[in-house]
Motif scaffolding. Structure first.
Motif, PDB file in Angstrom:
ATOM      1  N   ASP A  40     -12.898   4.589   5.549  1.00  0.00           N
ATOM      2  CA  ASP A  40     -12.199   3.852   6.459  1.00  0.00           C
ATOM      3  C   ASP A  40     -12.045   2.688   5.766  1.00  0.00           C
ATOM      4  OD1 ASP A  40     -11.509   3.143   9.050  1.00  0.00           O
ATOM      5  OD2 ASP A  40     -13.279   3.272   9.965  1.00  0.00           O
ATOM      6  N   HIS A  41     -11.052   2.083   6.141  1.00  0.00           N
ATOM      7  CA  HIS A  41     -10.404   0.857   5.584  1.00  0.00           C
ATOM      8  C   HIS A  41     -10.911   0.534   4.053  1.00  0.00           C
ATOM      9  CE1 HIS A  41      -9.034  -0.943   9.154  1.00  0.00           C
ATOM     10  NE2 HIS A  41     -10.036  -0.310   9.911  1.00  0.00           N
ATOM     11  N   ILE A  42     -10.210   1.436   3.402  1.00  0.00           N
ATOM     12  CA  ILE A  42     -10.457   1.356   1.856  1.00  0.00           C
ATOM     13  C   ILE A  42      -9.123   0.834   1.169  1.00  0.00           C
ATOM     14  CG2 ILE A  42     -12.148   3.037   1.629  1.00  0.00           C
ATOM     15  CD1 ILE A  42      -8.605   4.060   0.800  1.00  0.00           C
ATOM     16  N   ASN A  43      -9.322   0.254  -0.023  1.00  0.00           N
ATOM     17  CA  ASN A  43      -8.291  -0.082  -0.928  1.00  0.00           C
ATOM     18  C   ASN A  43      -8.249   0.244  -2.331  1.00  0.00           C
ATOM     19  OD1 ASN A  43     -10.148  -1.913  -1.820  1.00  0.00           O
ATOM     20  ND2 ASN A  43      -9.499  -3.531  -0.388  1.00  0.00           N
ATOM     21  N   LEU A  44      -7.596  -0.071  -3.067  1.00  0.00           N
ATOM     22  CA  LEU A  44      -7.500   0.386  -4.594  1.00  0.00           C
ATOM     23  C   LEU A  44      -8.810   0.010  -5.127  1.00  0.00           C
ATOM     24  CD1 LEU A  44      -5.268   1.852  -5.910  1.00  0.00           C
ATOM     25  CD2 LEU A  44      -4.492  -0.498  -6.675  1.00  0.00           C
ATOM     26  N   ALA A  45      -9.324  -1.272  -4.665  1.00  0.00           N
ATOM     27  CA  ALA A  45     -10.706  -1.622  -5.436  1.00  0.00           C
ATOM     28  C   ALA A  45     -11.924  -1.008  -5.050  1.00  0.00           C
ATOM     29  CB  ALA A  45     -10.751  -3.018  -5.176  1.00  0.00           C
ATOM     30  N   LYS A  94       0.494   3.002  -3.843  1.00  0.00           N
ATOM     31  CA  LYS A  94      -0.474   3.016  -5.082  1.00  0.00           C
ATOM     32  C   LYS A  94      -1.910   3.467  -4.704  1.00  0.00           C
ATOM     33  CE  LYS A  94       1.155  -1.294  -7.108  1.00  0.00           C
ATOM     34  NZ  LYS A  94       0.757  -2.663  -7.039  1.00  0.00           N
ATOM     35  N   ILE A  95      -2.339   3.174  -3.486  1.00  0.00           N
ATOM     36  CA  ILE A  95      -3.490   3.963  -3.355  1.00  0.00           C
ATOM     37  C   ILE A  95      -3.488   5.114  -2.915  1.00  0.00           C
ATOM     38  CG2 ILE A  95      -5.478   3.464  -1.683  1.00  0.00           C
ATOM     39  CD1 ILE A  95      -4.590   0.608  -0.989  1.00  0.00           C
ATOM     40  N   TYR A  96      -2.449   5.674  -2.203  1.00  0.00           N
ATOM     41  CA  TYR A  96      -2.408   7.034  -1.828  1.00  0.00           C
ATOM     42  C   TYR A  96      -1.994   7.595  -3.201  1.00  0.00           C
ATOM     43  CZ  TYR A  96       0.144  11.359  -1.012  1.00  0.00           C
ATOM     44  OH  TYR A  96       0.187  12.844  -0.892  1.00  0.00           O
ATOM     45  N   TYR A 118      -8.409   9.484   4.564  1.00  0.00           N
ATOM     46  CA  TYR A 118      -8.372   7.906   3.942  1.00  0.00           C
ATOM     47  C   TYR A 118      -7.638   7.084   4.904  1.00  0.00           C
ATOM     48  CZ  TYR A 118     -10.645  10.364   0.148  1.00  0.00           C
ATOM     49  OH  TYR A 118     -11.495  10.811  -0.598  1.00  0.00           O
ATOM     50  N   THR A 119      -8.286   6.170   5.261  1.00  0.00           N
ATOM     51  CA  THR A 119      -7.725   4.999   6.091  1.00  0.00           C
ATOM     52  C   THR A 119      -7.129   3.899   5.008  1.00  0.00           C
ATOM     53  OG1 THR A 119      -8.936   5.211   8.355  1.00  0.00           O
ATOM     54  CG2 THR A 119      -7.881   3.111   7.907  1.00  0.00           C
ATOM     55  N   ILE A 120      -6.162   4.021   4.506  1.00  0.00           N
ATOM     56  CA  ILE A 120      -5.381   2.899   3.464  1.00  0.00           C
ATOM     57  C   ILE A 120      -5.078   1.803   4.249  1.00  0.00           C
ATOM     58  CG2 ILE A 120      -3.565   2.887   1.963  1.00  0.00           C
ATOM     59  CD1 ILE A 120      -3.545   6.089   1.651  1.00  0.00           C
ATOM     60  N   ASP A 121      -6.057   0.926   3.808  1.00  0.00           N
ATOM     61  CA  ASP A 121      -5.856  -0.580   4.752  1.00  0.00           C
ATOM     62  C   ASP A 121      -5.166  -1.549   3.909  1.00  0.00           C
ATOM     63  OD1 ASP A 121      -6.077  -2.775   5.847  1.00  0.00           O
ATOM     64  OD2 ASP A 121      -8.333  -2.833   6.037  1.00  0.00           O
ATOM     65  N   PHE A 178     -15.504   7.174  -2.542  1.00  0.00           N
ATOM     66  CA  PHE A 178     -15.103   7.816  -1.401  1.00  0.00           C
ATOM     67  C   PHE A 178     -14.403   9.134  -1.753  1.00  0.00           C
ATOM     68  CE2 PHE A 178     -15.681   3.565   0.479  1.00  0.00           C
ATOM     69  CZ  PHE A 178     -16.384   3.928   1.701  1.00  0.00           C
ATOM     70  N   LEU A 179     -14.043   9.128  -3.190  1.00  0.00           N
ATOM     71  CA  LEU A 179     -13.102  10.199  -3.596  1.00  0.00           C
ATOM     72  C   LEU A 179     -13.787  11.712  -3.438  1.00  0.00           C
ATOM     73  CD1 LEU A 179     -11.272   8.402  -6.474  1.00  0.00           C
ATOM     74  CD2 LEU A 179     -10.226   8.946  -4.125  1.00  0.00           C
ATOM     75  N   ALA A 180     -14.862  11.928  -3.724  1.00  0.00           N
ATOM     76  CA  ALA A 180     -15.609  12.824  -3.706  1.00  0.00           C
ATOM     77  C   ALA A 180     -15.990  13.444  -2.456  1.00  0.00           C
ATOM     78  CB  ALA A 180     -16.641  13.149  -4.409  1.00  0.00           C
TER      79      ALA A 180
END
Ligand SMILES: [Zn+2]
Length: 423
Positions: free
Chosen positions: A78-83, A158-160, A95-98, A88-90
């Motif tokens: 929830d509310h992740i970004n590139l950094a 980018k995050i996606y 994915y809530t791309i914020d 959370f990947l495994a």
């Protein structure tokens, strides 16, 4: 991986209530409505508590196994970004791309120009099927919206792509969120954002705009309910249009980052889902943790004593606890009872102040909001807190299930408003 029409995002700060939460979805299934559970926990929550995303997955898997749930379920980064996405990947598959922080940062002028040129079809009155009003997009609005949102959408891309590279296409549910920002997005802006998301090649299944009105954590909606309903109708119509015209996934739906307990707008959400044959992802915000406190208080004895101690600690550290949530809480310090007074409270007094039952005059939204952001206090208690959770599992679980089912799932997805709830 496909997210079904109805889904509910549930937070479980300490990873002890997944079963009680799943019980609420089972109650809905018994009524003939499938509401798919999505366990969401943001990077911020994990950081404050000191937990890892894998623990959310483990709790969800264990609950599903214990209760024999055979329908889908998901774990939301929830509310992740590139950094912050890496850990959370495994364990996650939602994915809530914020990208709210990137709103207003301009993209390259050439890409803004290209977008505006490519989407000349968006200019003019757009007739949306099912909606009473048209959406009106002027050349200036298209230009401004591109300048305001295109960079954020590119960042989402980018995050996606980072997630897709790790997990493989189609193996997770992507959501784009823009709710944690100052101003609401209009339905016209939402449509333009969706066109940009489609251009960026993100197969989003849910989109979380910021709606007008205040969505404070754990308390009711503050705003104009009729206006909210008009906007949500246009948002749903815009989504339908974007699916038809831009090839976004057919199950694309709104994700309502409700912050929990937006009882006043639940009837409108329910009615609009019927009207548009649309679904919704209702994301709630960790008020399960408040049900734990309610359960402890209800249990009396050591449980009640701990609930009082947590309040006292939260009261004395309120500035620090409230800071990360300043934009989404409205606590009136004069309404906060002194910890010495709370020490003398009975179980009934404590639960009546905390439980979100607007019919009770003892219900205290300031008390509730302070405890809502006070989970760090319990996290610091470590085993002491968890042991009492485990010792009082039965009474806590009842509160968790009842809260999720009767106050959220039943009003939104089954159209059953709470008894005696003032309209
Ligand atoms: Zn949100």
């Amino acid at each position: 991986m496909i997210l079904s029409k109805y889904s509910i995002g549930v937070g479980d700060r300490f990873g002890h209530q997944a079963r009680a939460q799943l019980e609420a979805c089972i109650l809905a299934a018994k009524e003939g409505i499938d509401v798919i559970p999505v366990w969401n926990k943001s990077n911020r929550e994990h950081t404050i508590i000191g937990s890892e995303p894998a623990s959310t997955r483990a709790a969800a898997d264990a609950a599903v196994k214990a209760l024999g749930w055979t329908k889908p379920y998901f774990c939301d980064a929830d509310h992740i970004n590139l950094a912050t996405v890496d850990r959370f990947l495994a364990p996650c598959d939602f994915y809530t791309i914020d990208v709210a922080d990137y709103i207003g940062k301009p993209a390259e002028q050439s890409s803004i120009d290209a977008f505006v040129k490519r989407h000349s079809e968006l200019v003019g009155p757009i007739r949306l099927s099912g909606a009473e009003q048209n959406i009106e997009i002027t050349p200036a609005l298209l230009q401004n919206a591109a300048a305001k949102f295109l960079f954020a959408v590119q960042e989402a891309g980018k995050i996606y792509r980072k997630i897709e590279a790790a997990k493989g296409k189609g193996n997770f549910i992507p959501e784009v969120s823009m709710d944690e920002t100052d101003s609401a997005q209009t339905p016209a802006e939402l449509l333009i954002i969706l066109a940009a998301i489609a251009d960026e090649g993100i197969p989003i299944q849910t989109i979380a705009p910021k709606f007008s009105g205040r969505f404070n954590k754990g308390v009711d909606y503050v705003g104009d309910v009729a206006q909210f309903a008009r906007e949500m109708a246009l948002d749903m119509a815009a989504i339908r249009y974007a699916v038809e015209h831009y090839g976004l996934p057919a199950n694309l739906k709104l994700s309502v980052h409700s912050g929990s307990d937006k009882f006043s707008i639940y009837p409108a959400i329910c009615a609009l889902m019927q009207k548009f044959s649309a679904g919704v992802h209702l994301k709630t915000a960790g008020t399960t943790w408040l049900e734990e406190i309610i359960g402890l208080a209800e249990a009396g004895g050591d449980g009640l004593a701990l609930a009082k101690e947590i309040y006292a600690e939260a009261y004395y550290h309120s500035a620090e606890l409230c800071a990360p949530y300043a934009a989404v809480i409205d606590i009136h310090p004069v309404k906060l009872p002194a910890p010495e007074a709370v020490t003398r409270w009975t179980s009934e007094q404590y639960t009546a102040a905390l439980r979100h039952d607007p019919r009770l005059s003892a219900y205290n939204p300031s008390f509730r909001q302070l405890l809502h952001v006070g989970f760090k206090i319990a996290a610091k208690m470590g085993r002491r807190y968890l042991d009492l959770l485990e010792a009082n599992e039965f009474v806590i679980a009842q509160n968790v299930t009842e809260n999720l089912y009767a106050r959220h799932i039943a009003p939104v997805f089954l159209g059953r408003q709470q008894e005696g709830k003032p309209a």
